[in-house]
Design a protein around this motif. Structure first.
Motif, PDB file in Angstrom:
ATOM      1  N   VAL A   1       0.840  -1.208   0.000  1.00  0.00           N
ATOM      2  CA  VAL A   1       0.000   0.000   0.000  1.00  0.00           C
ATOM      3  C   VAL A   1       0.871   1.251   0.000  1.00  0.00           C
ATOM      4  O   VAL A   1       0.590   2.221  -0.713  1.00  0.00           O
ATOM      5  CB  VAL A   1      -0.951   0.001   1.216  1.00  0.00           C
ATOM      6  N   ILE A   2       1.945   1.239   0.797  1.00  0.00           N
ATOM      7  CA  ILE A   2       2.847   2.395   0.849  1.00  0.00           C
ATOM      8  C   ILE A   2       3.480   2.654  -0.514  1.00  0.00           C
ATOM      9  O   ILE A   2       3.579   3.806  -0.960  1.00  0.00           O
ATOM     10  CB  ILE A   2       3.936   2.171   1.919  1.00  0.00           C
ATOM     11  N   VAL A   3       3.900   1.583  -1.168  1.00  0.00           N
ATOM     12  CA  VAL A   3       4.498   1.731  -2.502  1.00  0.00           C
ATOM     13  C   VAL A   3       3.475   2.323  -3.469  1.00  0.00           C
ATOM     14  O   VAL A   3       3.797   3.225  -4.257  1.00  0.00           O
ATOM     15  CB  VAL A   3       5.023   0.382  -3.018  1.00  0.00           C
ATOM     16  N   ASP A   4       2.245   1.829  -3.416  1.00  0.00           N
ATOM     17  CA  ASP A   4       1.198   2.375  -4.284  1.00  0.00           C
ATOM     18  C   ASP A   4       0.997   3.860  -4.017  1.00  0.00           C
ATOM     19  O   ASP A   4       0.819   4.664  -4.933  1.00  0.00           O
ATOM     20  CB  ASP A   4      -0.115   1.621  -4.073  1.00  0.00           C
ATOM     21  N   TYR A   5       1.007   4.220  -2.737  1.00  0.00           N
ATOM     22  CA  TYR A   5       0.832   5.629  -2.355  1.00  0.00           C
ATOM     23  C   TYR A   5       1.955   6.481  -2.938  1.00  0.00           C
ATOM     24  O   TYR A   5       1.715   7.565  -3.483  1.00  0.00           O
ATOM     25  CB  TYR A   5       0.797   5.761  -0.837  1.00  0.00           C
ATOM     26  N   ILE A   6       3.182   5.980  -2.840  1.00  0.00           N
ATOM     27  CA  ILE A   6       4.333   6.721  -3.363  1.00  0.00           C
ATOM     28  C   ILE A   6       4.239   6.884  -4.874  1.00  0.00           C
ATOM     29  O   ILE A   6       4.461   7.979  -5.415  1.00  0.00           O
ATOM     30  CB  ILE A   6       5.640   5.992  -2.986  1.00  0.00           C
ATOM     31  N   VAL A   7       3.911   5.800  -5.570  1.00  0.00           N
ATOM     32  CA  VAL A   7       3.831   5.849  -7.034  1.00  0.00           C
ATOM     33  C   VAL A   7       2.756   6.834  -7.486  1.00  0.00           C
ATOM     34  O   VAL A   7       2.980   7.667  -8.375  1.00  0.00           O
ATOM     35  CB  VAL A   7       3.544   4.443  -7.595  1.00  0.00           C
ATOM     36  N   ILE A   8       1.578   6.748  -6.863  1.00  0.00           N
ATOM     37  CA  ILE A   8       0.468   7.623  -7.256  1.00  0.00           C
ATOM     38  C   ILE A   8       0.771   9.072  -6.910  1.00  0.00           C
ATOM     39  O   ILE A   8       0.538   9.989  -7.711  1.00  0.00           O
ATOM     40  CB  ILE A   8      -0.839   7.152  -6.586  1.00  0.00           C
ATOM     41  N   SER A   9       1.336   9.316  -5.713  1.00  0.00           N
ATOM     42  CA  SER A   9       1.654  10.687  -5.291  1.00  0.00           C
ATOM     43  C   SER A   9       2.736  11.298  -6.158  1.00  0.00           C
ATOM     44  O   SER A   9       2.667  12.485  -6.512  1.00  0.00           O
ATOM     45  CB  SER A   9       2.088  10.690  -3.821  1.00  0.00           C
ATOM     46  N   ASN A  10       3.748  10.510  -6.510  1.00  0.00           N
ATOM     47  CA  ASN A  10       4.827  11.019  -7.359  1.00  0.00           C
ATOM     48  C   ASN A  10       4.353  11.357  -8.763  1.00  0.00           C
ATOM     49  O   ASN A  10       5.023  12.106  -9.485  1.00  0.00           O
ATOM     50  CB  ASN A  10       5.973  10.012  -7.431  1.00  0.00           C
ATOM     51  N   ALA A  11       3.220  10.784  -9.155  1.00  0.00           N
ATOM     52  CA  ALA A  11       2.649  11.115 -10.460  1.00  0.00           C
ATOM     53  C   ALA A  11       1.808  12.387 -10.397  1.00  0.00           C
ATOM     54  O   ALA A  11       1.207  12.789 -11.391  1.00  0.00           O
ATOM     55  CB  ALA A  11       1.797   9.953 -10.964  1.00  0.00           C
TER      56      ALA A  11
END
Length: 202
Positions: free
Chosen positions: A67-77
């Motif tokens: 979930v944290i990785v998903d959050y990082i990927v989406i936020s960085n986009a």
């Protein structure tokens, strides 16, 4: 092969690293290589096998990492995580989906009997069943509960299942096969060095 607490943490670290790197596509963004497939599904199966006795903490931590990785990927986009099209009520079905894979790994660990044809058959069977349950739950929840599909029909879902089943299966099997080969090599080296064989079902 029974594991000490330190070995379990090391295994967890390796599984978590592979999950994070492939889910983040760090290699692609850092070294400009082509995108590498996400190993998350395979890592949950592998984690269930090697960390069966540590499931109470290992599975929740690995789930949280995903979930944290998903959050990082989406936020960085530059997008808002909570309004992203992937983060619907279906997103939370990833927990039972991934646990199906984890449980499949646990079952394999419990019933395997060393490097035998029987164990190879069990690997194929448990991986296929666990993968299929994971795929149906994750795909079905997204298809029926998200707003991405404007008009959901059973026929449409069946087509969606058919379109994505084999691509996801190929990636998962490829990663698990790599781990299985490394496992066999490790067992072979251990035997060659004369280390005593130990129960691998713990």
């Amino acid at each position: 092969m029974s594991f000490s607490a330190g070995q379990r943490f090391a295994i967890f670290g390796a599984v978590a690293l592979v999950l994070a790197v492939t889910r983040l596509n760090v290699i692609e963004t850092t070294f400009h290589f082509s995108s590498i497939p996400d190993a998350s599904w395979a890592m949950f199966f592998v984690g269930g096998f090697y960390l069966r006795g540590a499931s109470r903490w290992a599975f929740p931590l690995l789930m949280a990492l995903a979930v944290i990785v998903d959050y990082i990927v989406i936020s960085n986009a530059g997008l808002d995580f909570w309004t992203h099209y992937c983060v619907t009520p279906a997103y939370w079905f990833l927990a039972p989906s991934y646990f199906a894979l984890w449980y499949g790994g646990m079952l394999l660990r419990r019933h395997q009997n060393g490097l035998t044809l029987r164990t190879l058959g069990l690997l194929a069977a448990t991986l296929l069943v666990a993968f299929s349950v994971c795929f149906v739950v994750s795909n079905g929840s997204f298809y029926w509960l998200s707003d991405v599909v404007s008009t959901a029909t059973f026929a449409g879902w069946m087509k969606n299942l058919g379109d994505w089943y084999l691509p996801f299966l190929r990636v998962t099997v490829a990663y698990v096969a790599i781990v299985a080969v490394l496992h066999a090599v490790g067992v072979g080296v251990t035997r060659a060095l004369g280390a005593p064989a130990r129960d691998t079902r713990a």
